[in-house]
Design a protein around this motif. Structure first.
Motif, short mmCIF file in Angstrom:
data_model
loop_
_atom_site.label_atom_id
_atom_site.label_comp_id
_atom_site.label_asym_id
_atom_site.label_seq_id
_atom_site.Cartn_x
_atom_site.Cartn_y
_atom_site.Cartn_z
N ARG A 1 -9.37 1.23 7.75
CA ARG A 1 -9.81 -0.14 7.47
C ARG A 1 -8.64 -1.00 7.04
NH1 ARG A 1 -14.09 0.25 3.06
NH2 ARG A 1 -12.50 1.67 2.33
N PHE A 2 -7.75 -0.45 6.24
CA PHE A 2 -6.59 -1.23 5.77
C PHE A 2 -5.68 -1.60 6.93
CE2 PHE A 2 -2.15 -1.47 4.45
CZ PHE A 2 -2.22 -2.50 3.55
N LEU A 3 -5.44 -0.67 7.84
CA LEU A 3 -4.49 -0.88 8.92
C LEU A 3 -5.09 -1.63 10.11
CD1 LEU A 3 -2.75 2.59 8.74
CD2 LEU A 3 -1.80 0.38 8.04
N ALA A 4 -6.03 -2.52 9.86
CA ALA A 4 -6.66 -3.32 10.91
C ALA A 4 -6.31 -4.80 10.71
CB ALA A 4 -8.18 -3.13 10.85
N ALA A 5 -6.40 -5.53 11.82
CA ALA A 5 -6.09 -6.96 11.77
C ALA A 5 -7.24 -7.76 11.16
CB ALA A 5 -5.77 -7.48 13.16
N GLU B 1 -1.34 -5.29 11.79
CA GLU B 1 -1.30 -3.83 11.85
C GLU B 1 0.13 -3.32 11.70
OE1 GLU B 1 -2.60 -5.74 14.32
OE2 GLU B 1 -4.53 -4.94 14.94
N GLY B 2 1.06 -3.95 12.42
CA GLY B 2 2.47 -3.55 12.34
C GLY B 2 3.02 -3.75 10.94
N PHE B 3 2.64 -4.86 10.32
CA PHE B 3 3.07 -5.12 8.94
C PHE B 3 2.51 -4.06 8.00
CE2 PHE B 3 2.28 -7.16 4.79
CZ PHE B 3 3.60 -7.39 4.42
N GLY B 4 1.23 -3.72 8.17
CA GLY B 4 0.60 -2.69 7.34
C GLY B 4 1.32 -1.36 7.46
#
Length: 176
Positions: free
Chosen positions: A56-60, A91-94
């Motif tokens: 969930r965190f690594l979603a846009a 996502e890339g930033f996460g």
């Protein structure tokens, strides 16, 4: 007269005499940064792994996503341009933040390139403070500022005790 030499675990003497700076206060001073190193190292490893294992965190988009978090703090941050940059690819930033936290944590914990790892931790904490926790009022409620201040002694001192950096330096000193 005892000949004192420095080792990765502290000080020693060739003839078994009392090493220079061998009192309790001096020994405690040499180990003073070790608890901070352990705390920050473990905390950053945990934070990075926590992010990497949370789909969930690594979603846009979506509840609890990095994208939703960034959109929520954009207008409250000190540097909205940093948030805009993160929103280009949430996502890339996460993943970058999570992997950066793990790398910083491991480097700090084992003492490998410790000053560089601490600088990375300081930069991550600074960016999070200027974006996510900037709106905390009063300012000392923002935990990222505290982490930033915690990293600074390690940026300055590195990891002189119980570290791969110290072990490597000791090996280099012993080489002809």
């Amino acid at each position: 007269m005892a000949h004192t030499y420095r080792t990765t675990a502290g000080y020693g003497t060739i003839d078994g005499g009392q090493p220079e700076g061998g009192g309790l206060r001096e020994r405690a001073g040499r180990y003073a940064l070790l608890p901070l190193r352990i705390f920050l190292g473990v905390t950053f490893i945990y934070a990075g792994i926590d992010k990497l294992t949370d789909s969930r965190f690594l979603a846009a988009t979506g509840e609890d996503s990095i994208g939703a978090l960034m959109r929520g703090v954009r207008d409250l941050s000190a540097v909205p341009q940093l948030v805009d940059l993160a929103l280009r690819n949430p996502e890339g930033f996460g993943y970058a933040i999570a992997l950066g936290e793990v790398a910083v944590g491991v480097g700090t914990l084992i003492g490998l390139l410790a000053r560089i790892a601490a600088l990375g931790g300081a930069l991550i904490s600074l960016s999070l403070w200027l974006t996510i926790s900037w709106q905390a009022d009063p300012y000392y409620y923002g935990n990222d500022l505290v982490y930033l201040m915690g990293w600074l002694p390690l940026v300055l001192a590195g990891a002189p005790m119980f570290s791969l950096d110290a072990w490597i330096a000791e090996r280099r000193r012993r080489m002809p």
